[in-house]
Scaffold this motif. Structure first.
Motif, PDB file in Angstrom:
ATOM      1  N   GLY A  75       0.826  -1.203   0.000  1.00 52.12           N
ATOM      2  CA  GLY A  75       0.000   0.000   0.000  1.00 52.12           C
ATOM      3  C   GLY A  75       0.855   1.245   0.000  1.00 52.12           C
ATOM      4  N   ILE A  76       0.436   2.241  -0.744  1.00 50.30           N
ATOM      5  CA  ILE A  76       1.063   3.568  -0.725  1.00 50.30           C
ATOM      6  C   ILE A  76      -0.001   4.549  -0.275  1.00 50.30           C
ATOM      7  N   VAL A  77       0.260   5.243   0.815  1.00 53.00           N
ATOM      8  CA  VAL A  77      -0.713   6.201   1.350  1.00 53.00           C
ATOM      9  C   VAL A  77      -0.327   7.596   0.883  1.00 53.00           C
ATOM     10  N   GLY A  78      -1.200   8.207   0.078  1.00 53.94           N
ATOM     11  CA  GLY A  78      -0.979   9.565  -0.406  1.00 53.94           C
ATOM     12  C   GLY A  78      -0.370   9.591  -1.786  1.00 53.94           C
ATOM     13  N   LEU A  79      -0.880  10.470  -2.636  1.00 53.05           N
ATOM     14  CA  LEU A  79      -0.367  10.583  -4.005  1.00 53.05           C
ATOM     15  C   LEU A  79       0.141  12.003  -4.236  1.00 53.05           C
ATOM     16  N   GLY A  80       1.251  12.320  -3.564  1.00 49.13           N
ATOM     17  CA  GLY A  80       1.913  13.602  -3.766  1.00 49.13           C
ATOM     18  C   GLY A  80       3.297  13.376  -4.329  1.00 49.13           C
ATOM     19  N   GLY A  81       4.227  14.272  -3.978  1.00 46.42           N
ATOM     20  CA  GLY A  81       5.586  14.172  -4.477  1.00 46.42           C
ATOM     21  C   GLY A  81       6.256  12.868  -4.093  1.00 46.42           C
ATOM     22  N   LEU A  82       6.039  12.419  -2.846  1.00 46.24           N
ATOM     23  CA  LEU A  82       6.588  11.140  -2.404  1.00 46.24           C
ATOM     24  C   LEU A  82       5.735   9.968  -2.887  1.00 46.24           C
ATOM     25  N   PHE A 134      -2.190  -6.732   3.783  1.00 44.89           N
ATOM     26  CA  PHE A 134      -0.992  -6.091   3.221  1.00 44.89           C
ATOM     27  C   PHE A 134       0.289  -6.610   3.866  1.00 44.89           C
ATOM     28  N   ASP A 135       1.275  -6.853   3.017  1.00 39.51           N
ATOM     29  CA  ASP A 135       2.611  -7.182   3.522  1.00 39.51           C
ATOM     30  C   ASP A 135       3.329  -5.933   4.010  1.00 39.51           C
ATOM     31  N   PHE A 136       3.111  -4.828   3.324  1.00 38.02           N
ATOM     32  CA  PHE A 136       3.854  -3.596   3.617  1.00 38.02           C
ATOM     33  C   PHE A 136       3.019  -2.395   3.193  1.00 38.02           C
ATOM     34  N   ILE A 137       3.051  -1.354   4.009  1.00 35.09           N
ATOM     35  CA  ILE A 137       2.400  -0.089   3.659  1.00 35.09           C
ATOM     36  C   ILE A 137       3.423   1.029   3.842  1.00 35.09           C
ATOM     37  N   LEU A 138       3.584   1.834   2.805  1.00 38.93           N
ATOM     38  CA  LEU A 138       4.451   3.014   2.858  1.00 38.93           C
ATOM     39  C   LEU A 138       3.557   4.237   2.988  1.00 38.93           C
ATOM     40  N   ASN A 139       3.632   4.885   4.138  1.00 39.90           N
ATOM     41  CA  ASN A 139       2.765   6.028   4.432  1.00 39.90           C
ATOM     42  C   ASN A 139       3.546   7.312   4.190  1.00 39.90           C
ATOM     43  N   THR A 140       3.185   8.032   3.119  1.00 38.72           N
ATOM     44  CA  THR A 140       3.936   9.232   2.723  1.00 38.72           C
ATOM     45  C   THR A 140       3.291  10.526   3.198  1.00 38.72           C
ATOM     46  N   VAL A 141       2.172  10.432   3.903  1.00 38.00           N
ATOM     47  CA  VAL A 141       1.419  11.636   4.276  1.00 38.00           C
ATOM     48  C   VAL A 141       2.114  12.357   5.428  1.00 38.00           C
ATOM     49  N   ALA A 142       2.349  13.654   5.256  1.00 41.29           N
ATOM     50  CA  ALA A 142       3.057  14.443   6.272  1.00 41.29           C
ATOM     51  C   ALA A 142       2.103  15.149   7.227  1.00 41.29           C
ATOM     52  N   ALA A 143       0.806  15.083   6.982  1.00 44.40           N
ATOM     53  CA  ALA A 143      -0.170  15.695   7.880  1.00 44.40           C
ATOM     54  C   ALA A 143      -0.551  14.701   8.974  1.00 44.40           C
ATOM     55  N   SER A 144      -0.832  15.225  10.150  1.00 46.84           N
ATOM     56  CA  SER A 144      -1.247  14.372  11.263  1.00 46.84           C
ATOM     57  C   SER A 144      -2.547  13.647  10.900  1.00 46.84           C
ATOM     58  N   HIS A 145      -2.578  12.312  11.110  1.00 47.23           N
ATOM     59  CA  HIS A 145      -3.786  11.555  10.797  1.00 47.23           C
ATOM     60  C   HIS A 145      -3.827  10.267  11.608  1.00 47.23           C
ATOM     61  N   GLU A 146      -4.976   9.585  11.548  1.00 48.21           N
ATOM     62  CA  GLU A 146      -5.207   8.364  12.297  1.00 48.21           C
ATOM     63  C   GLU A 146      -4.455   7.200  11.653  1.00 48.21           C
ATOM     64  N   LEU A 157       1.346  24.086  -1.086  1.00 46.12           N
ATOM     65  CA  LEU A 157       0.530  23.962   0.115  1.00 46.12           C
ATOM     66  C   LEU A 157      -0.894  23.524  -0.208  1.00 46.12           C
ATOM     67  N   LYS A 158      -1.344  23.839  -1.404  1.00 42.39           N
ATOM     68  CA  LYS A 158      -2.691  23.457  -1.846  1.00 42.39           C
ATOM     69  C   LYS A 158      -2.688  22.158  -2.645  1.00 42.39           C
ATOM     70  N   SER A 159      -1.535  21.494  -2.693  1.00 40.35           N
ATOM     71  CA  SER A 159      -1.366  20.271  -3.497  1.00 40.35           C
ATOM     72  C   SER A 159      -1.674  20.521  -4.966  1.00 40.35           C
ATOM     73  N   ASP A 160      -1.384  21.741  -5.417  1.00 38.51           N
ATOM     74  CA  ASP A 160      -1.664  22.130  -6.799  1.00 38.51           C
ATOM     75  C   ASP A 160      -0.421  21.928  -7.663  1.00 38.51           C
ATOM     76  N   VAL A 161       0.063  20.683  -7.709  1.00 39.94           N
ATOM     77  CA  VAL A 161       1.189  20.350  -8.575  1.00 39.94           C
ATOM     78  C   VAL A 161       1.177  18.846  -8.798  1.00 39.94           C
ATOM     79  N   LYS A 162       1.469  18.427 -10.006  1.00 38.34           N
ATOM     80  CA  LYS A 162       1.572  17.005 -10.335  1.00 38.34           C
ATOM     81  C   LYS A 162       2.953  16.755 -10.930  1.00 38.34           C
ATOM     82  N   TYR A 163       3.893  16.190 -10.090  1.00 33.23           N
ATOM     83  CA  TYR A 163       3.726  15.996  -8.655  1.00 33.23           C
ATOM     84  C   TYR A 163       4.877  16.657  -7.914  1.00 33.23           C
ATOM     85  N   ARG A 164       5.763  17.293  -8.686  1.00 32.94           N
ATOM     86  CA  ARG A 164       6.931  17.938  -8.086  1.00 32.94           C
ATOM     87  C   ARG A 164       7.316  19.144  -8.932  1.00 32.94           C
ATOM     88  N   PHE A 165       7.473  20.289  -8.297  1.00 29.45           N
ATOM     89  CA  PHE A 165       8.048  21.443  -8.978  1.00 29.45           C
ATOM     90  C   PHE A 165       9.550  21.227  -9.121  1.00 29.45           C
TER      91      PHE A 165
END
Length: 355
Positions: free
Chosen positions: A180-187, A239-251, A333-341
């Protein structure tokens, strides 16, 4: 000393602006690089706005650097003038502790030297990063970048690429694994590409339905909307493995319960505020692991770059001029980029002509 130009923040609320400074002349073991492209990492924004309360102003950020070698010291053996080279998050370490001896310089027990915002051993000054026209680095912390890779799109590999590659490699992700990959941003988008290339069955977790098509294009086999309890429940204990890339605090428990017995979830994002404490029972009753991972050592970073060249993997980028960096931060900050400047450092000459 080498006269250098770049963009720096003079204070946490000043924004980035043109800045002139000097770099050391190359020593016997140094490589001088003309910077062609520099990726924009969220860590850059955290630092220049002093959100981690450790900024040393002025700050010239940037640690996703690709450029051309313009000079080498008399004892340099790994690089020649004209080669394409990269510099990531580190430019030095003690090179003699246990971690450094194992090629894990990112965990240097005496503290690695960051590419920016750190004391520079050679001069006693501070390190300035890649939002600039050149850099001088010890050859042991310079990477070879294959000419098979587009240099602009390769620059985020020096942070986003290795940050996701290292845990995937460490936990031996490969064929037959459900990842699993958590989050679809730069990471996250790099995690999807790399896990797919390693042969895993890749599931992307996102809160945004609009990201489903892109995730599948990038290599995900499935997309789960993480705010949908039914979709999440369908993957319990699988899942064997989950990579959590989210930098915001979450559950975190919502993802921990998706792991198989002895599965691992690794965190690579540092939130501004701590995550809520996960339930210990979700770890104990399935012998699950909650872990963290920091970039990668130099040898592993070179392995990642070679892997990406072999598999044709680069970052999805939006190329910008350095003059647009402050607006890019607001968009990031608004996640308005796909996916890296990525900054085209040739744009620095526009400042010179305008001056």
């Amino acid at each position: 000393m080498i006269k250098s130009t770049g963009y720096a923040a003079q204070a946490a609320d000043s924004g980035l602006a043109p800045f002139s400074f000097e770099r050391r002349d190359p020593g016997a073991h140094d490589v001088q690089i003309e910077i062609l492209f520099c990726g924009v990492c969220h860590s850059d924004l955290h630092t220049v706005r002093d959100e981690w309360h450790n900024a040393i102003f002025p700050v010239v950020p940037g640690h996703e650097i690709v450029g051309r070698v313009t000079a080498v010291g008399s004892h340099v053996k790994k690089f020649m003038v004209g080669q394409i080279a990269g510099v990531g998050c580190m430019v030095d370490s003690c090179q003699h502790c246990g971690s450094c001896d194992e090629g894990l310089e990112q965990y240097c027990e005496n503290g690695f030297t960051g590419t920016y915002n750190d004391p520079e051993k050679q001069t006693g000054g501070q390190t300035y990063g890649g939002y600039s026209n050149n850099i001088v680095v010890n050859e042991n912390f310079v990477l070879h970048v294959s000419e098979k890779l587009d240099p602009a799109a390769a620059s985020p590999l020096l942070c986003a690429g290795i940050t996701t590659f290292s845990p995937l490699r460490h936990w031996k992700v490969g064929p037959g694994h459900k990842v699993g990959i958590v989050g679809l941003g730069g990471l996250g988008h790099m995690g999807v590409k790399l896990a797919h290339a390693m042969g895993a069955h890749v599931v992307l977790f996102t809160t945004s339905v609009s990201k489903k098509a892109d995730a599948l294009r990038l290599g995900a086999d499935e997309v789960v909307i993480s705010k949908d309890p039914e979709q999440m429940a369908a993957h319990l204990n699988s899942f064997d493995f989950i990579l959590n890339t989210v930098a915001a605090s979450h559950e975190l428990d919502a993802f921990l319960v998706l792991l198989k017995r002895e599965g691992t979830m690794t965190l690579v994002g540092v939130p501004e505020f701590p995550h809520p404490s996960p339930s210990v029972a979700n770890l104990i009753f399935k012998r699950r692991h909650l872990a963290g991972s920091l970039i990668g050592g130099i040898a592993e970073t070179q392995e990642m770059l070679d892997f990406c060249a072999e598999h044709g993997i680069t970052s999805d980028i939006e190329l910008i001029d350095i003059q647009d960096i402050n607006q890019a931060y607001e968009r990031m900050l608004k996640s308005d980029v796909k996916y890296r400047f990525v900054i085209d450092m040739a744009s620095l000459t526009k400042e010179k002509k305008a001056a």
